[in-house]
Design a protein around this motif. Sequence first.
Motif, PDB file in Angstrom:
ATOM      1  N   PRO A 188      -3.365  90.201  49.571  1.00 17.56           N
ATOM      2  CA  PRO A 188      -3.045  91.117  48.475  1.00 17.56           C
ATOM      3  C   PRO A 188      -1.566  91.489  48.437  1.00 17.56           C
ATOM      4  N   LYS A 189      -1.147  91.984  47.289  1.00 15.44           N
ATOM      5  CA  LYS A 189       0.211  92.511  47.107  1.00 15.44           C
ATOM      6  C   LYS A 189       1.287  91.522  47.558  1.00 15.44           C
ATOM      7  N   ILE A 209      -5.589  79.627  50.434  1.00 12.08           N
ATOM      8  CA  ILE A 209      -4.986  80.948  50.249  1.00 12.08           C
ATOM      9  C   ILE A 209      -5.121  81.355  48.790  1.00 12.08           C
ATOM     10  N   GLU A 210      -5.546  82.597  48.574  1.00 11.46           N
ATOM     11  CA  GLU A 210      -5.527  83.213  47.246  1.00 11.46           C
ATOM     12  C   GLU A 210      -4.445  84.281  47.268  1.00 11.46           C
ATOM     13  N   ALA A 211      -3.477  84.174  46.373  1.00 13.06           N
ATOM     14  CA  ALA A 211      -2.357  85.123  46.326  1.00 13.06           C
ATOM     15  C   ALA A 211      -2.584  86.127  45.208  1.00 13.06           C
ATOM     16  N   GLN A 212      -2.571  87.408  45.574  1.00 15.66           N
ATOM     17  CA  GLN A 212      -2.832  88.468  44.599  1.00 15.66           C
ATOM     18  C   GLN A 212      -1.504  89.112  44.180  1.00 15.66           C
ATOM     19  N   ILE A 213      -1.222  89.071  42.887  1.00 23.35           N
ATOM     20  CA  ILE A 213       0.012  89.626  42.325  1.00 23.35           C
ATOM     21  C   ILE A 213      -0.285  91.050  41.860  1.00 23.35           C
ATOM     22  N   GLY A 268       6.294  90.839  42.898  1.00 23.29           N
ATOM     23  CA  GLY A 268       5.388  89.699  42.960  1.00 23.29           C
ATOM     24  C   GLY A 268       5.361  88.921  41.658  1.00 23.29           C
ATOM     25  N   LEU A 269       5.350  89.639  40.536  1.00 23.35           N
ATOM     26  CA  LEU A 269       5.348  88.968  39.234  1.00 23.35           C
ATOM     27  C   LEU A 269       6.660  88.225  39.011  1.00 23.35           C
ATOM     28  N   GLU A 298       7.452  80.851  42.435  1.00 24.47           N
ATOM     29  CA  GLU A 298       7.760  80.476  43.816  1.00 24.47           C
ATOM     30  C   GLU A 298       6.557  80.708  44.720  1.00 24.47           C
ATOM     31  N   ILE A 299       5.818  81.777  44.461  1.00 26.01           N
ATOM     32  CA  ILE A 299       4.605  82.072  45.232  1.00 26.01           C
ATOM     33  C   ILE A 299       3.571  80.964  45.028  1.00 26.01           C
ATOM     34  N   ALA A 300       3.412  80.528  43.790  1.00 25.95           N
ATOM     35  CA  ALA A 300       2.422  79.488  43.479  1.00 25.95           C
ATOM     36  C   ALA A 300       2.720  78.183  44.211  1.00 25.95           C
ATOM     37  N   PHE A 301       4.006  77.885  44.431  1.00 23.73           N
ATOM     38  CA  PHE A 301       4.408  76.637  45.075  1.00 23.73           C
ATOM     39  C   PHE A 301       4.724  76.817  46.563  1.00 23.73           C
ATOM     40  N   ALA A 302       4.438  77.992  47.120  1.00 21.14           N
ATOM     41  CA  ALA A 302       4.861  78.305  48.490  1.00 21.14           C
ATOM     42  C   ALA A 302       4.088  77.552  49.562  1.00 21.14           C
ATOM     43  N   SER A 303       2.877  77.088  49.243  1.00 15.46           N
ATOM     44  CA  SER A 303       2.050  76.425  50.253  1.00 15.46           C
ATOM     45  C   SER A 303       1.036  75.510  49.586  1.00 15.46           C
TER      46      SER A 303
END
Length: 203
Positions: A98-99, A129-133, A138-139, A144-149
């Motif tokens: 989260p976050k 991994i599920e990334a919570q914005i 974060g937004l 970059e978060i989407a492509f981080a892993s």
Amino acid sequence: MPLRARRSCLAVPASNPKMLGKAQGLPADQIFCDLEDSVAPGAKESARGNVVSVLNEGDWAGKTRVVRVNDLTTKWTYRDVVTVVEGAGANLDCVMLPKVQTAAQVQWLDLLLTQIEEVMGLEVGRIGIEAQIENALGLSNVKEIAFASPRIETIIFGPADFMASMNMPSLVVGALSPDYPGDPFHYVLFKILEAARARGVQA
């Protein structure tokens, strides 16, 4: 990594063993055991044990099994990941973080998961991994978060904490302000969707 079904999702408090047990029979594609908002600070430790037990027991056929850990600004995150993945990694599909504010936070989780998988003899990279914005930073960094892993499977919007981070004047989660001439969430949701589609994952 194949994308697992998430048409319907159900959150279950990890501090409630009875609800965790019932969740296996509920009509949802994804069940996520929540160690974050639904668990009081004093119950965090015992809640981890509840999650390990329920993931290793019963019939989870047809369900995506996810655990939402605490966010990286807290003292609980690393122990959430270590306890749950060491105890039930073979029966866990994804970790929800989260976050998420930066790509580095996702990369931290990826590295920790890899180390645990190697030590425990689990298939490296299978746990997603599920990334919570949930906030402005974060937004801003969502692409970059989407492509981080390569483990990223889903980008999720968390409206309640996002509204608080933006000082949006409403006591109802997701409610529109009558003083604003439009839908402020349209941009947010479209930006998350754009990042997810560019990466080829779910939003």
